[in-house]
Design a protein around this motif. Structure first.
Motif, mmCIF file in Angstrom:
data_model
loop_
_atom_site.group_PDB
_atom_site.id
_atom_site.type_symbol
_atom_site.label_atom_id
_atom_site.label_comp_id
_atom_site.label_asym_id
_atom_site.label_seq_id
_atom_site.Cartn_x
_atom_site.Cartn_y
_atom_site.Cartn_z
ATOM 1 N N LEU A 400 32.315 28.842 29.896
ATOM 2 C CA LEU A 400 33.554 29.095 30.624
ATOM 3 C C LEU A 400 34.692 28.240 30.095
ATOM 4 C CD1 LEU A 400 34.969 30.353 33.239
ATOM 5 C CD2 LEU A 400 34.379 28.166 34.327
ATOM 6 N N THR A 401 34.477 26.938 29.998
ATOM 7 C CA THR A 401 35.576 26.033 29.648
ATOM 8 C C THR A 401 35.968 26.127 28.179
ATOM 9 O OG1 THR A 401 33.988 24.212 29.340
ATOM 10 C CG2 THR A 401 35.031 24.422 31.499
ATOM 11 N N GLU A 402 35.061 26.615 27.325
ATOM 12 C CA GLU A 402 35.404 26.781 25.912
ATOM 13 C C GLU A 402 36.087 28.113 25.631
ATOM 14 O OE1 GLU A 402 32.018 26.085 23.402
ATOM 15 O OE2 GLU A 402 31.505 24.203 24.424
ATOM 16 N N ALA A 403 36.190 28.958 26.658
ATOM 17 C CA ALA A 403 36.794 30.285 26.474
ATOM 18 C C ALA A 403 38.310 30.193 26.354
ATOM 19 C CB ALA A 403 36.429 31.185 27.654
ATOM 20 N N GLU A 404 38.868 31.135 25.632
ATOM 21 C CA GLU A 404 40.316 31.271 25.584
ATOM 22 C C GLU A 404 40.804 31.831 26.920
ATOM 23 O OE1 GLU A 404 41.704 33.610 22.286
ATOM 24 O OE2 GLU A 404 40.039 32.952 21.014
ATOM 25 N N GLU A 405 41.971 31.379 27.381
ATOM 26 C CA GLU A 405 42.583 31.976 28.565
ATOM 27 C C GLU A 405 43.405 33.164 28.082
ATOM 28 O OE1 GLU A 405 44.157 29.742 31.840
ATOM 29 O OE2 GLU A 405 43.315 27.885 31.025
ATOM 30 N N ALA A 406 42.768 34.308 28.053
ATOM 31 C CA ALA A 406 43.381 35.522 27.523
ATOM 32 C C ALA A 406 43.098 36.679 28.466
ATOM 33 C CB ALA A 406 42.813 35.817 26.134
ATOM 34 N N PRO A 407 43.926 37.722 28.466
ATOM 35 C CA PRO A 407 43.736 38.854 29.385
ATOM 36 C C PRO A 407 42.333 39.445 29.400
ATOM 37 C CG PRO A 407 45.888 39.007 28.385
ATOM 38 C CD PRO A 407 45.199 37.856 27.706
ATOM 39 N N PRO A 408 41.644 39.591 28.260
ATOM 40 C CA PRO A 408 40.299 40.188 28.313
ATOM 41 C C PRO A 408 39.292 39.384 29.126
ATOM 42 C CG PRO A 408 41.165 40.320 26.091
ATOM 43 C CD PRO A 408 42.084 39.420 26.861
ATOM 44 N N THR A 409 39.532 38.079 29.327
ATOM 45 C CA THR A 409 38.557 37.269 30.050
ATOM 46 C C THR A 409 38.762 37.329 31.562
ATOM 47 O OG1 THR A 409 39.900 35.246 29.895
ATOM 48 C CG2 THR A 409 38.331 35.682 28.114
ATOM 49 N N LYS A 410 39.719 38.107 32.036
ATOM 50 C CA LYS A 410 39.870 38.343 33.466
ATOM 51 C C LYS A 410 39.188 39.653 33.819
ATOM 52 C CE LYS A 410 44.158 35.826 34.261
ATOM 53 N NZ LYS A 410 45.553 35.933 34.734
ATOM 54 N N ARG A 411 38.253 39.578 34.717
ATOM 55 C CA ARG A 411 37.489 40.749 35.116
ATOM 56 C C ARG A 411 38.395 41.853 35.645
ATOM 57 N NH1 ARG A 411 32.093 40.782 39.037
ATOM 58 N NH2 ARG A 411 31.136 42.538 37.933
ATOM 59 N N MET A 412 37.947 43.105 35.535
ATOM 60 C CA MET A 412 38.784 44.199 36.012
ATOM 61 C C MET A 412 39.114 44.040 37.494
ATOM 62 S SD MET A 412 36.280 47.536 36.111
ATOM 63 C CE MET A 412 34.545 47.430 36.538
ATOM 64 N N LEU A 413 40.358 44.329 37.824
ATOM 65 C CA LEU A 413 40.858 44.247 39.195
ATOM 66 C C LEU A 413 41.452 45.614 39.533
ATOM 67 C CD1 LEU A 413 41.338 42.111 41.533
ATOM 68 C CD2 LEU A 413 43.684 42.039 40.705
ATOM 69 N N ILE A 414 40.592 46.514 39.980
ATOM 70 C CA ILE A 414 41.019 47.886 40.222
ATOM 71 C C ILE A 414 40.444 48.401 41.537
ATOM 72 C CG2 ILE A 414 41.242 48.401 37.769
ATOM 73 C CD1 ILE A 414 38.573 49.901 37.928
ATOM 74 N N GLY A 415 41.146 49.354 42.138
ATOM 75 C CA GLY A 415 40.693 49.928 43.394
ATOM 76 C C GLY A 415 39.375 50.671 43.293
ATOM 77 N N PRO A 416 39.264 51.616 42.359
ATOM 78 C CA PRO A 416 38.004 52.372 42.261
ATOM 79 C C PRO A 416 36.964 51.641 41.418
ATOM 80 C CG PRO A 416 39.585 53.292 40.731
ATOM 81 C CD PRO A 416 40.297 52.187 41.473
ATOM 82 N N ALA A 417 36.721 50.379 41.752
ATOM 83 C CA ALA A 417 35.795 49.568 40.950
ATOM 84 C C ALA A 417 34.372 50.098 41.030
ATOM 85 C CB ALA A 417 35.851 48.115 41.401
ATOM 86 N N ARG A 418 33.943 50.477 42.232
ATOM 87 C CA ARG A 418 32.573 50.961 42.387
ATOM 88 C C ARG A 418 32.374 52.265 41.615
ATOM 89 N NH1 ARG A 418 27.398 49.587 42.557
ATOM 90 N NH2 ARG A 418 26.126 50.934 43.884
ATOM 91 N N GLN A 419 33.360 53.157 41.668
ATOM 92 C CA GLN A 419 33.246 54.419 40.936
ATOM 93 C C GLN A 419 33.237 54.177 39.425
ATOM 94 O OE1 GLN A 419 35.286 53.643 43.403
ATOM 95 N NE2 GLN A 419 35.761 55.384 44.747
ATOM 96 N N THR A 420 34.080 53.254 38.977
ATOM 97 C CA THR A 420 34.106 52.914 37.558
ATOM 98 C C THR A 420 32.784 52.287 37.142
ATOM 99 O OG1 THR A 420 36.508 52.605 37.602
ATOM 100 C CG2 THR A 420 35.298 51.516 35.820
ATOM 101 N N GLN A 421 32.276 51.421 37.984
ATOM 102 C CA GLN A 421 30.986 50.777 37.717
ATOM 103 C C GLN A 421 29.872 51.807 37.535
ATOM 104 O OE1 GLN A 421 29.543 48.563 41.077
ATOM 105 N NE2 GLN A 421 27.809 47.691 39.985
#
Length: 458
Positions: A400-421
């Protein structure tokens, strides 16, 4: 109320730091309208707690993790005098379903634990209050790990309280590696190496398969993030309304082509969709020498390996092609309904601060494997020699701490998450079972998710 300010001299206040960090938070999400709206006073005067006499806390922690959580809540009761009823909801999906129903009815638990995957679905109710409002003004939020709080911070406001957070790591059977002539000090770091190691393990007759992991979207999300690739546009839903699943790229093709080949050649043991327990059993019984799963399994896997007579270790999650950006976080956070009485909100604030304090985080980490979310907790563990004596507990934290703080490292934040899953998981089965070709499967996955996004946001 617990005096957190005493743990960090001169700590930055919660309001000044969180407001200042808005640019690093989930900017733009609050602008989504309709069912994709954000927190607000949706609860209103009609909101009432399930119990007038005690805090009602809904959670999804079973087994050993649940026992550790119960111990923490018992300690909270003892130290604060606040009665609290911890109610197990069977699963994250159980918490989500019951919480959405409760928020709609107005009779609510005081605190409920939501999987990060479903965060937007709860935020979209307009019926939860930012937990920042319930924390003391001198609460030292600068002590939180920014890689964690960045996901839960909406436009500079901490929307929910991170608690049991984790990432995916690779577990491997050191004993099996040695029997196959593999160096247990050099676990595989790429998909190509995972295949090579798996071939050796199977060819040498050491294990039936090389690797196993539950078919869960989190692993796909992690392969994408480690490779620096967004899973959805609009920065995985953190920068406005997402409209598509990003499958027309080398990350997707390389990942699913590798997965299909591993399954076809008997190198991947498929435990089933969301089959966490089955994957762990496959690994612990020696049917596969490697497993990808959560850091929350460290304690259970370590103990299970000892019971089954082999030495276990863990390592960073394998990359697609050698380049590493960083993992998405997993786990859950505490949400609070809006509209509760001030007296109840004060008690909820006490609970949140207790669960986030360094002592509680150390207890939680040692008992489960979830990484501490407080810098001061990590400092204490390091000074006590904990990580030196128990290196398996450090792997996910370092990742975690060695990771870059970049957009791809933020988990998806979407309404239809369960359907997408479910779309990604079901289509993955079609691809690796040979029922759909690679390009056909990826195209189908993309179009189905686009339909779900249109349905939710329109």
């Amino acid at each position: 109320m617990t005096d957190e300010s005493s743990t960090r001299g001169g700590g930055v206040s919660r309001r000044s730091l969180l407001r200042a960090s808005g640019a690093a938070g989930l900017a733009g999400v609050a602008g989504l309208a309709g069912c994709a709206g954000q927190f607000g006073g949706g609860g209103g005067a009609s909101t009432r707690p399930i119990s007038e006499d005690e805090l009602t806390i809904w959670h999804a922690m079973g087994g050993g993790n649940g026992e550790v959580l119960r111990g923490l809540v018992d300690r909270f009761r003892s130290e604060t005098g606040v009665d609290a009823n911890l109610v197990f909801q069977d699963s994250y999906e159980g918490v989500l379903t019951n919480a959405l129903s409760a928020l709609d009815s107005g009779e609510v638990p005081d605190v409920f634990q939501v999987d990060s995957l479903f965060a937007q679905q709860v935020l979209g109710t307009d019926a939860v209050e930012p937990v920042e409002n319930l924390l003391s003004d001198d609460y030292p939020v600068d002590d939180f790990l920014p890689n964690v709080t960045s996901f839960f911070t909406i436009d500079g406001t901490l929307s929910s309280m991170p608690f049991n957070n984790s990432n995916c790591i690779l577990y491997y059977n050191r004993t099996a590696f040695e029997e196959a002539g593999l160096d247990p000090e050099s676990p595989p770091t790429t998909l190509e190496e995972v295949r090579s190691y798996s071939e050796t393990l199977v060819d040498e007759g050491v294990t039936e398969a090389g690797i196993t992991w539950p078919n869960h979207v989190w692993f796909v999300e992690t392969f994408y993030s480690v490779d620096g690739q967004l899973l959805l546009d609009a920065e995985n839903g953190h920068d406005g309304r997402p409209s598509t699943l990003l499958t027309d790229n080398e990350t997707a093709r390389s990942l699913f082509d590798w997965w299909a080949g591993m399954a076809r050649d008997g190198l991947y043991s498929n435990p089933g969709i969301e089959a966490w327990g089955e994957a762990t059993s496959t690994f612990l019984t020696g049917n596969a020498a490697m497993m990808m799963t959560s850091t929350a399994s460290v304690t259970g896997v370590r103990d299970g390996a000892a019971e089954n007579g082999f030495e276990v270790d863990n390592a960073f999650y394998p990359t697609v092609d050698g380049d590493r950006t960083g993992p998405v976080i997993g786990g859950a956070s505490w949400f609070v309904p809006s509209g509760l009485p001030d007296s109840r909100r004060e008690e909820i604030g006490q609970f949140l601060e207790f669960m986030g304090r360094p002592e509680s985080q150390i207890t939680w980490h040692k008992g489960t494997g979830y990484y501490p979310i407080r810098r001061s907790a990590i400092d204490r563990l390091e000074s006590d020699g904990w990580f030196e004596e128990n290196p398996m507990y450090r792997t996910a934290f370092d990742q975690l701490t060695e990771a870059e703080e970049a957009p791809p490292t933020k988990r998806m934040l979407i309404g239809p998450a369960r359907q997408t899953q479910t779309t990604i998981q079901d289509t993955a089965v079609e691809i690796f079972s040979g029922d759909a070709g690679l390009e056909e499967g990826l195209s189908s996955m993309k179009s189905t998710v686009e339909d779900e996004l249109d349905r939710y946001y329109d």
